[in-house]
Motif scaffolding. Structure first.
Motif, PDB file in Angstrom:
ATOM      1  N   PHE A  87       0.809  -1.054   0.205  1.00 18.35           N
ATOM      2  CA  PHE A  87      -0.029   0.159  -0.083  1.00 18.35           C
ATOM      3  C   PHE A  87       0.629   1.198   0.215  1.00 18.35           C
ATOM      4  CE2 PHE A  87      -2.315   3.381   2.595  1.00 18.35           C
ATOM      5  CZ  PHE A  87      -3.371   3.170   1.791  1.00 18.35           C
ATOM      6  N   TRP A  88       1.882   1.097   1.170  1.00 11.14           N
ATOM      7  CA  TRP A  88       2.683   2.897   0.862  1.00 11.14           C
ATOM      8  C   TRP A  88       3.188   2.524  -0.356  1.00 11.14           C
ATOM      9  CZ3 TRP A  88       0.352   5.775   4.252  1.00 11.14           C
ATOM     10  CH2 TRP A  88       0.045   4.715   5.393  1.00 11.14           C
ATOM     11  N   HIS A  89       3.737   1.315  -0.833  1.00  9.45           N
ATOM     12  CA  HIS A  89       4.674   1.774  -2.734  1.00  9.45           C
ATOM     13  C   HIS A  89       3.565   2.905  -3.240  1.00  9.45           C
ATOM     14  CE1 HIS A  89       7.341   1.314  -5.255  1.00  9.45           C
ATOM     15  NE2 HIS A  89       5.761   0.413  -6.308  1.00  9.45           N
ATOM     16  N   ARG A  90       1.712   1.701  -3.427  1.00  7.47           N
ATOM     17  CA  ARG A  90       1.163   2.455  -4.514  1.00  7.47           C
ATOM     18  C   ARG A  90       1.566   4.071  -4.037  1.00  7.47           C
ATOM     19  NH1 ARG A  90      -2.771  -0.503  -7.395  1.00  7.47           N
ATOM     20  NH2 ARG A  90      -1.334  -2.279  -6.918  1.00  7.47           N
ATOM     21  N   PHE A  91       0.782   4.355  -2.522  1.00  4.16           N
ATOM     22  CA  PHE A  91       0.386   5.657  -2.107  1.00  4.16           C
ATOM     23  C   PHE A  91       1.455   6.619  -2.465  1.00  4.16           C
ATOM     24  CE2 PHE A  91       0.390   8.930   1.025  1.00  4.16           C
ATOM     25  CZ  PHE A  91      -1.054   9.617   0.802  1.00  4.16           C
ATOM     26  N   ARG A  94       1.477   7.011  -6.941  1.00  5.72           N
ATOM     27  CA  ARG A  94       0.445   7.510  -7.558  1.00  5.72           C
ATOM     28  C   ARG A  94      -0.446   7.629  -5.720  1.00  5.72           C
ATOM     29  NH1 ARG A  94      -1.219   4.149 -12.352  1.00  5.72           N
ATOM     30  NH2 ARG A  94       0.819   4.375 -13.476  1.00  5.72           N
ATOM     31  N   PRO A  95      -0.350   8.962  -4.952  1.00  8.27           N
ATOM     32  CA  PRO A  95      -1.602   9.210  -4.186  1.00  8.27           C
ATOM     33  C   PRO A  95      -2.728   9.749  -4.333  1.00  8.27           C
ATOM     34  CG  PRO A  95       0.017  11.022  -4.521  1.00  8.27           C
ATOM     35  CD  PRO A  95       0.791   9.624  -5.311  1.00  8.27           C
ATOM     36  N   THR A  97      -4.571   8.751  -6.845  1.00  4.05           N
ATOM     37  CA  THR A  97      -5.259   8.027  -7.752  1.00  4.05           C
ATOM     38  C   THR A  97      -5.550   6.767  -6.304  1.00  4.05           C
ATOM     39  OG1 THR A  97      -4.222   7.611  -9.572  1.00  4.05           O
ATOM     40  CG2 THR A  97      -5.527   5.687  -8.944  1.00  4.05           C
ATOM     41  N   THR A  98      -4.266   6.619  -4.923  1.00  3.29           N
ATOM     42  CA  THR A  98      -5.053   5.927  -4.050  1.00  3.29           C
ATOM     43  C   THR A  98      -5.812   6.089  -3.196  1.00  3.29           C
ATOM     44  OG1 THR A  98      -2.300   5.106  -4.093  1.00  3.29           O
ATOM     45  CG2 THR A  98      -2.809   4.997  -2.258  1.00  3.29           C
ATOM     46  N   LEU A  99      -5.378   7.707  -2.912  1.00  2.00           N
ATOM     47  CA  LEU A  99      -6.950   8.233  -1.720  1.00  2.00           C
ATOM     48  C   LEU A  99      -8.129   8.479  -3.215  1.00  2.00           C
ATOM     49  CD1 LEU A  99      -4.603  11.553  -0.744  1.00  2.00           C
ATOM     50  CD2 LEU A  99      -5.124   9.653   1.024  1.00  2.00           C
ATOM     51  N   VAL A 100      -8.265   8.278  -3.932  1.00  2.00           N
ATOM     52  CA  VAL A 100      -9.738   7.880  -4.704  1.00  2.00           C
ATOM     53  C   VAL A 100     -10.079   6.742  -4.588  1.00  2.00           C
ATOM     54  CG1 VAL A 100     -10.854   8.063  -6.731  1.00  2.00           C
ATOM     55  CG2 VAL A 100      -8.872   9.956  -5.923  1.00  2.00           C
ATOM     56  N   ALA A 101      -9.281   6.208  -4.561  1.00  2.00           N
ATOM     57  CA  ALA A 101      -9.456   4.746  -4.436  1.00  2.00           C
ATOM     58  C   ALA A 101     -10.128   3.917  -3.259  1.00  2.00           C
ATOM     59  CB  ALA A 101      -8.760   3.602  -4.696  1.00  2.00           C
TER      60      ALA A 101
END
Length: 119
Positions: A87-91, A94-95, A97-101
């Motif tokens: 999760f943190w790598h993805r955040f 792409r912060p 996109t991750t927050l919207v998801a």
């Protein structure tokens, strides 16, 4: 009687191609049915003869073990190189996109649980 060797639903194209090459290299007389577009029929590799089915299953088992090992090694190399992560790598990558998801998940969860909470 026909023998179903392998389901082709959710099988990547490279894996299916490698299995076709494996069967052709070992002269396994197989036939293939494609999976349906909507996931109703599974598709797969089939063999008519029981003896050929046993031989093909042994080939498939060996192939699957080798592929698992190759994929595991590739994943570990990507993990060590920082190309994959949790999760943190993805955040970090792409912060927005991750927050919207995460927001969408929270809204769906709230709408799903709300009728039970208000009882």
């Amino acid at each position: 009687m026909t023998n179903h060797l392998m389901n082709l639903r959710h099988v990547p194209d490279d894996e299916a191609n490698e299995i076709r090459e494996l069967f052709e290299a070992h002269d396994v007389p197989y036939y293939e049915t494609p999976p349906s577009r909507w996931g109703i029929s599974m598709g797969g590799f089939w063999v008519h003869d029981d003896d050929e089915a046993r031989r093909a299953r042994e080939l498939l088992e060996n192939y699957q073990r080798e592929r698992l090992q190759r994929q595991r090694e590739a994943y570990e190399q990507d993990l060590a190189a920082g190309r994959v992560g949790g999760f943190w790598h993805r955040f970090r990558r792409r912060p927005v996109t991750t927050l919207v998801a995460c927001l969408a998940i929270a809204i769906i969860l709230a709408l799903t649980v709300a009728p039970f909470v208000t009882l």
